[in-house]
Design a protein around this motif. Sequence first.
Motif, mmCIF file in Angstrom:
data_model
loop_
_atom_site.group_PDB
_atom_site.id
_atom_site.type_symbol
_atom_site.label_atom_id
_atom_site.label_comp_id
_atom_site.label_asym_id
_atom_site.label_seq_id
_atom_site.Cartn_x
_atom_site.Cartn_y
_atom_site.Cartn_z
ATOM 1 N N UNK A 1 -2.597 16.217 -44.915
ATOM 2 C CA UNK A 1 -3.249 16.605 -46.164
ATOM 3 C C UNK A 1 -3.817 15.387 -46.889
ATOM 4 N N UNK A 2 -3.369 14.194 -46.515
ATOM 5 C CA UNK A 2 -3.877 12.956 -47.099
ATOM 6 C C UNK A 2 -5.114 12.446 -46.368
ATOM 7 N N UNK A 3 -5.486 13.119 -45.259
ATOM 8 C CA UNK A 3 -6.687 12.768 -44.526
ATOM 9 C C UNK A 3 -6.501 11.735 -43.440
ATOM 10 N N UNK A 4 -5.231 11.500 -43.016
ATOM 11 C CA UNK A 4 -4.957 10.499 -41.989
ATOM 12 C C UNK A 4 -4.435 11.155 -40.722
ATOM 13 N N UNK A 5 -4.702 10.512 -39.593
ATOM 14 C CA UNK A 5 -4.149 10.998 -38.326
ATOM 15 C C UNK A 5 -2.631 11.004 -38.428
ATOM 16 N N UNK A 6 -2.014 12.092 -37.971
ATOM 17 C CA UNK A 6 -0.599 12.344 -38.204
ATOM 18 C C UNK A 6 0.308 11.236 -37.660
ATOM 19 N N UNK A 7 0.055 10.772 -36.442
ATOM 20 C CA UNK A 7 0.907 9.754 -35.838
ATOM 21 C C UNK A 7 0.863 8.458 -36.637
ATOM 22 N N UNK A 8 -0.328 8.064 -37.040
ATOM 23 C CA UNK A 8 -0.485 6.865 -37.857
ATOM 24 C C UNK A 8 0.279 6.998 -39.166
ATOM 25 N N UNK B 1 2.859 9.091 -40.135
ATOM 26 C CA UNK B 1 4.313 9.219 -40.066
ATOM 27 C C UNK B 1 4.969 7.916 -39.617
ATOM 28 N N UNK B 2 4.369 7.255 -38.630
ATOM 29 C CA UNK B 2 4.980 6.058 -38.057
ATOM 30 C C UNK B 2 4.673 4.778 -38.826
ATOM 31 N N UNK B 3 3.517 4.705 -39.462
ATOM 32 C CA UNK B 3 3.142 3.451 -40.120
ATOM 33 C C UNK B 3 2.836 3.581 -41.605
ATOM 34 N N UNK B 4 1.888 4.436 -41.981
ATOM 35 C CA UNK B 4 1.466 4.461 -43.378
ATOM 36 C C UNK B 4 2.579 4.887 -44.321
ATOM 37 N N UNK B 5 3.386 5.866 -43.918
ATOM 38 C CA UNK B 5 4.468 6.324 -44.794
ATOM 39 C C UNK B 5 5.523 5.236 -45.018
ATOM 40 N N UNK B 6 6.052 4.593 -43.955
ATOM 41 C CA UNK B 6 7.002 3.502 -44.215
ATOM 42 C C UNK B 6 6.360 2.308 -44.917
ATOM 43 N N UNK B 7 5.092 2.047 -44.645
ATOM 44 C CA UNK B 7 4.377 0.988 -45.371
ATOM 45 C C UNK B 7 4.370 1.293 -46.864
ATOM 46 N N UNK C 1 -7.394 5.659 -37.546
ATOM 47 C CA UNK C 1 -7.124 7.093 -37.392
ATOM 48 C C UNK C 1 -7.581 7.646 -36.049
ATOM 49 N N UNK C 2 -8.116 6.790 -35.195
ATOM 50 C CA UNK C 2 -8.544 7.175 -33.851
ATOM 51 C C UNK C 2 -9.477 8.390 -33.863
ATOM 52 N N UNK C 3 -10.541 8.258 -34.633
ATOM 53 C CA UNK C 3 -11.561 9.303 -34.632
ATOM 54 C C UNK C 3 -12.254 9.377 -33.282
ATOM 55 N N UNK C 4 -12.217 8.270 -32.530
ATOM 56 C CA UNK C 4 -12.781 8.241 -31.180
ATOM 57 C C UNK C 4 -11.671 7.908 -30.189
ATOM 58 N N UNK C 5 -11.787 8.398 -28.979
ATOM 59 C CA UNK C 5 -10.874 8.107 -27.865
ATOM 60 C C UNK C 5 -9.408 8.356 -28.228
ATOM 61 N N UNK D 1 -2.229 6.969 -29.683
ATOM 62 C CA UNK D 1 -1.905 6.968 -31.108
ATOM 63 C C UNK D 1 -0.503 6.411 -31.345
ATOM 64 N N UNK D 2 0.442 6.800 -30.492
ATOM 65 C CA UNK D 2 1.815 6.329 -30.653
ATOM 66 C C UNK D 2 1.921 4.831 -30.354
ATOM 67 N N UNK D 3 1.287 4.384 -29.264
ATOM 68 C CA UNK D 3 1.329 2.959 -28.920
ATOM 69 C C UNK D 3 0.735 2.105 -30.036
ATOM 70 N N UNK D 4 -0.378 2.554 -30.584
ATOM 71 C CA UNK D 4 -0.992 1.807 -31.682
ATOM 72 C C UNK D 4 -0.087 1.756 -32.902
ATOM 73 N N UNK D 5 0.547 2.885 -33.209
ATOM 74 C CA UNK D 5 1.437 2.930 -34.377
ATOM 75 C C UNK D 5 2.631 2.005 -34.207
ATOM 76 N N UNK D 6 3.156 1.921 -32.986
ATOM 77 C CA UNK D 6 4.297 1.038 -32.746
ATOM 78 C C UNK D 6 3.879 -0.430 -32.796
ATOM 79 N N UNK D 7 2.632 -0.713 -32.416
ATOM 80 C CA UNK D 7 2.105 -2.060 -32.599
ATOM 81 C C UNK D 7 1.883 -2.334 -34.086
#
Length: 270
Positions: free
Chosen positions: A93-100, A102-108, A144-148, A154-160
Amino acid sequence: MPETIIITGASDGIGAAAARALSASEHTVVIVGRSPEKTARVADALGAQHFVADFSKLSEVRRLAEELRERYPRIDVLANNAGGIFGDRTLTEDGHELTLQVNHLAPFLLTHLLMDRLILSKTRIINTSSVANLSGNIDINDLDLATRFSPGRAYSNAKLDNILFTSELARRFGAEGITTAAFHPGVVASNFASESTSPLRVIYRSLLRNTLISSEKGADTLVWLATTAPGRDWTSGNYYIKRKPGRTNRQADDAGLASALWERSMALVE
């Protein structure tokens, strides 16, 4: 000396296992989870306080931060453990890809909203990452991985992202007493990937599950980081596997990328 330790994603898996281990050492453990029923069940078994927040909604992260600030004048350890791998590309609902989110933006965001309290407490901030970071490839202009898009990418990027966040935390706030580390828990027999359409769900729902490690073993490095001394037992800003420095993606050493990710993340959660 008993400390106040907040663990997100603690209603199941390694978060719950870490909470059990740390509660046995008479620390004040605070359980944070998404499911009201599961979170209360874990907390009640330990006699711990608990809070419910869905990290797919940044409004709930903000509410959680307010509640934690009201309740705890001191926070000795903040374990940003909540996360997961999901299915098809979905926007929150905030307009972000879900994996990004939950794994990064929320704890940030949670860490940012608590930062003045964390500085006063000289908090140890522990971020649950993954060996999956090795497959990450971050484009700062397309977090947000709008492409590819794929669930695994998505998970690998979030963990990085978690590792870059850790190193940047150390750089920005180390002089103010903040210490921080990221870690890989191992491939744990838990409900991880239960909502995913990635190949990982096959492992977690098949006979191969029997080869996975227990949540207690997966929580070991988290517990170690929470109960030992940075500067003596581990180095702030680093990434660990089985209590030892782990190999990371080449992008993890890019200080410019870490700084850019911080600034971009701040803009996305404002």
